[in-house]
Motif scaffolding. Sequence first.
Motif, PDB file in Angstrom:
ATOM      1  N   THR A  68       6.211   4.762   1.098  1.00 49.50           N
ATOM      2  CA  THR A  68       5.842   6.156   1.290  1.00 49.50           C
ATOM      3  C   THR A  68       6.607   7.036   0.316  1.00 49.50           C
ATOM      4  O   THR A  68       7.763   6.751   0.001  1.00 49.50           O
ATOM      5  N   ASP A  69       5.944   8.098  -0.174  1.00 52.34           N
ATOM      6  CA  ASP A  69       6.686   9.050  -0.999  1.00 52.34           C
ATOM      7  C   ASP A  69       7.110  10.228  -0.132  1.00 52.34           C
ATOM      8  O   ASP A  69       6.763  10.328   1.038  1.00 52.34           O
ATOM      9  N   SER A  70       7.882  11.124  -0.723  1.00 53.18           N
ATOM     10  CA  SER A  70       8.563  12.152   0.053  1.00 53.18           C
ATOM     11  C   SER A  70       7.671  13.313   0.436  1.00 53.18           C
ATOM     12  O   SER A  70       7.986  14.063   1.366  1.00 53.18           O
ATOM     13  N   GLY A  71       6.581  13.514  -0.282  1.00 56.31           N
ATOM     14  CA  GLY A  71       5.739  14.686  -0.085  1.00 56.31           C
ATOM     15  C   GLY A  71       6.005  15.770  -1.109  1.00 56.31           C
ATOM     16  O   GLY A  71       5.322  16.793  -1.134  1.00 56.31           O
ATOM     17  N   VAL A 102       0.853  -1.185   0.000  1.00 56.27           N
ATOM     18  CA  VAL A 102       0.000   0.000   0.000  1.00 56.27           C
ATOM     19  C   VAL A 102       0.894   1.241   0.000  1.00 56.27           C
ATOM     20  O   VAL A 102       1.941   1.272   0.640  1.00 56.27           O
ATOM     21  N   PHE A 103       0.459   2.258  -0.730  1.00 54.88           N
ATOM     22  CA  PHE A 103       1.219   3.502  -0.897  1.00 54.88           C
ATOM     23  C   PHE A 103       0.624   4.585   0.006  1.00 54.88           C
ATOM     24  O   PHE A 103      -0.580   4.856  -0.044  1.00 54.88           O
ATOM     25  N   VAL A 104       1.455   5.221   0.829  1.00 52.26           N
ATOM     26  CA  VAL A 104       1.004   6.261   1.766  1.00 52.26           C
ATOM     27  C   VAL A 104       1.849   7.515   1.548  1.00 52.26           C
ATOM     28  O   VAL A 104       3.038   7.436   1.237  1.00 52.26           O
ATOM     29  N   ASN A 105       1.227   8.688   1.728  1.00 50.83           N
ATOM     30  CA  ASN A 105       1.917   9.951   1.487  1.00 50.83           C
ATOM     31  C   ASN A 105       2.447  10.579   2.775  1.00 50.83           C
ATOM     32  O   ASN A 105       1.698  10.813   3.719  1.00 50.83           O
TER      33      ASN A 105
END
Length: 410
Positions: free
Chosen positions: A116-119, A82-85
């Motif tokens: 998670t991505d960096s934002g 799952v991908f979370v920001n």
Amino acid sequence: MWSLRALRGRKKPSIGLRGVSSFGFDYEVLYESRRSRARVGVIRTSNGLIETPAFVPVATTGALKCVDLALASREVLEMGMVFVNTYHLMVHPGVDLVKRAGGLHAFIGYDGPLITDSGGYQVFSMASTGPQDELKGKSVSKWRNPCAGGANRGLVLKIDEEGVTFRSYRNGELLELTPEISVKAQKSIGANIILPLDILLPNSADFETLIDCFHRTHRWESRSLEEHLKDQGHQVMYAIIHGGTDVRLREASLEYLSRRPFQGFAIGGSLGKNRLEMYDLLSHLCPKIPRSLPVHLLGIGDVPSILRGVELGIDTFDSAYPTRAGRHGSWLTADGSFVNLKGQSFAERVQSPPVDLCDCPVCRCHSGAYVHHLYKAKEPVASQLGSIHNLYRMTRLMKEIRERILSGAM
């Protein structure tokens, strides 16, 4: 025909190719197609494994829209990751609170692998009207170079070599996002795969802006990696290949990043105005990416693009589109097309499931007429059922793709 289960069960598969390996993370190619660059593999993390190729649902704020992660267990939807920001978690509830809750897995009630991505995407969307207007199909004439520094519009106050200073969209609190802060945040909440801070430009950005941001992005990626390597733990960091639609810049990006000890690649940035431009770019870029590392395509999750991407050797894809479509009544079918459950043709389907030939939990329990009624009555549960169905169909699609590769059909 090769069996994925049989391959995965072997300690040393005769056709397996060992890729990157570190504490708590391991990537292994189990089978490579003879017809294309498609491959079947497995990414092992401290929170379980991901069979690839795989679709990664997006839970931006730590929640899938209309789907409870704790209830939609991996046994029900078979989600591999799952991908979370990170940006949204920084704004609310705050990284410290997530850490006190036992980390991101415990906080959101999902024990599977998380990325998670960096934002960076969210911050640079706020930096001007450019990315937002482009997504809405509006003019981006007011787009300004985020690498030029100085004051910016809206919530973003400053962008310079150090990072970005902005205000929370919730309470106006002053926040800072640098490569180091982003990485520390991702590591503290315990994501399995983390991404470096980068700059996302719209497709309409001029070449001078693209060059400026290209160089800064790579400096930021190097700083992100340096911060990550101070204490790797059970986490790994993927590099993000940038360069817009310029093939030479993409090659330069890959060459620069390949010289550094990243443990996977993500393809980011603008990929073109349409699918054909994206396919042309990926067809040129993907054969140059080292085969020993996993490859992720950021923000792309429509069925035609996944099929083409798999043939080019991409391992994982993320998108919020399936759940967004489900909330608005568009349900995936077995062949990858959509049907509109709001359409009048479903009003009388009292003896038929919402989607024919579907064995998802929703289609096994409800009729098309009932789901149509829920949408027309504006019942919130309609969005939940549509989201669950589409997530189920996406995971089934990826399973079928893996089987097609193993059978030699892809």
